[in-house]
Design an enzyme around this catalytic site. Structure first.
Site, PDB file in Angstrom:
ATOM      1  N   ASP A 271      78.924 159.837 -14.403  1.00  0.00           N
ATOM      2  CA  ASP A 271      78.397 159.263 -13.152  1.00  0.00           C
ATOM      3  C   ASP A 271      77.035 158.565 -13.282  1.00  0.00           C
ATOM      4  O   ASP A 271      76.155 158.772 -12.438  1.00  0.00           O
ATOM      5  CB  ASP A 271      78.283 160.359 -12.087  1.00  0.00           C
ATOM      6  CG  ASP A 271      79.618 160.970 -11.714  1.00  0.00           C
ATOM      7  OD1 ASP A 271      80.649 160.559 -12.290  1.00  0.00           O
ATOM      8  OD2 ASP A 271      79.641 161.857 -10.856  1.00  0.00           O
TER       9      ASP A 271
ATOM     10  N   LYS B  95      86.583 159.883  -9.673  1.00  0.00           N
ATOM     11  CA  LYS B  95      86.720 161.183  -9.023  1.00  0.00           C
ATOM     12  C   LYS B  95      86.168 161.105  -7.594  1.00  0.00           C
ATOM     13  O   LYS B  95      85.450 160.175  -7.243  1.00  0.00           O
ATOM     14  CB  LYS B  95      85.998 162.274  -9.818  1.00  0.00           C
ATOM     15  CG  LYS B  95      84.510 162.069 -10.019  1.00  0.00           C
ATOM     16  CD  LYS B  95      83.959 163.102 -10.991  1.00  0.00           C
ATOM     17  CE  LYS B  95      82.459 162.997 -11.175  1.00  0.00           C
ATOM     18  NZ  LYS B  95      81.683 163.321  -9.958  1.00  0.00           N
TER      19      LYS B  95
ATOM     20  N   CYS C   1      77.238 167.302 -10.892  1.00  0.00           N
ATOM     21  CA  CYS C   1      78.448 166.859 -11.591  1.00  0.00           C
ATOM     22  C   CYS C   1      78.449 167.215 -13.074  1.00  0.00           C
ATOM     23  O   CYS C   1      79.507 167.500 -13.636  1.00  0.00           O
ATOM     24  CB  CYS C   1      78.649 165.359 -11.370  1.00  0.00           C
ATOM     25  SG  CYS C   1      78.976 164.956  -9.636  1.00  0.00           S
TER      26      CYS C   1
END
Length: 210
Positions: A31, A117, A156
């Site tokens: 990310d 995601k 995350c």
């Protein structure tokens, strides 16, 4: 010298560093997106500073012909994690928006695997393994260990490491290529401590470079 059943603490062997990337390893970049960089709606302090070290690791894995996986939040505009839906976060990484793009300067090779995601409005997902098929993909490749860096340490990255360990994968955390949101000041440190408790190994580029 006769064998000893126990070494005194002062003579205990130093912990060995995890070996360098090789067969059975994959790099997972978590990310590293515009909305998480300084100035973004969900900015991670110094989040842009993970780009340079990650590029070094990416190049190393490329050189060795090892799998590269890039994850991204890819939320619908009405995602359940957003304030308007009662969630904890401002809108971020909306699918197809500039904020969902990867950070400027991050090297994303053409042959890298892209994992999206958090793409379902009613399901929040921090881990790269949640609802993405990443575990099965790594299994098909014969991966036994992942090297993990990216954003954010306390959400995350931590969730990805936790799920990787639950699936039996060994994990190396790239400590110079992670940064925390740190809603509470100690969240980043606590997340790193938990990853180590789960059995992840810390690594920095200084331990890799000749």
């Amino acid at each position: 010298m006769p064998p000893s059943s126990a070494l005194p603490a002062s003579a205990a062997p130093a912990p060995t560093l995890p070996c360098l990337p090789g067969d059975g390893d994959a790099l997972v970049v978590v990310d590293v997106q515009n909305d998480f960089l300084p100035g973004g709606p969900l900015a991670v302090a110094d989040g842009d500073r993970v780009v340079a070290p990650l590029n070094r690791y990416i190049h190393l894995f490329q050189q060795r012909g090892l799998p590269l996986v890039f994850t991204r939040d890819w939320h619908p505009a009405n995602h359940c994690s957003f304030h308007a839906q009662g969630g904890p976060w401002p809108p971020h990484c909306v699918a197809g928006s500039p904020g969902a793009g990867f950070a400027p300067g991050l090297h994303v090779p053409a042959n890298a695997t892209l994992i999206s995601k958090g793409a379902h409005a009613g399901i929040d997902a921090y881990s790269a393994f949640q609802g993405t098929g990443l575990g099965a993909y790594l299994q098909r490749l014969g991966c036994r260990r992942i090297f993990v860096g990216g954003l954010a340490t306390d959400y995350c990255v931590l969730a990805t490491v936790r799920d990787a360990r639950q699936q039996g994968l060994a994990v190396v955390v790239l400590r110079d290529a992670i940064r925390a949101v740190a809603v509470q000041p100690e969240d980043g440190r606590r997340a790193e401590d938990e990853m180590l408790r789960l059995g992840a190994h810390p690594l920095t580029w200084d331990e890799v470079a000749p």
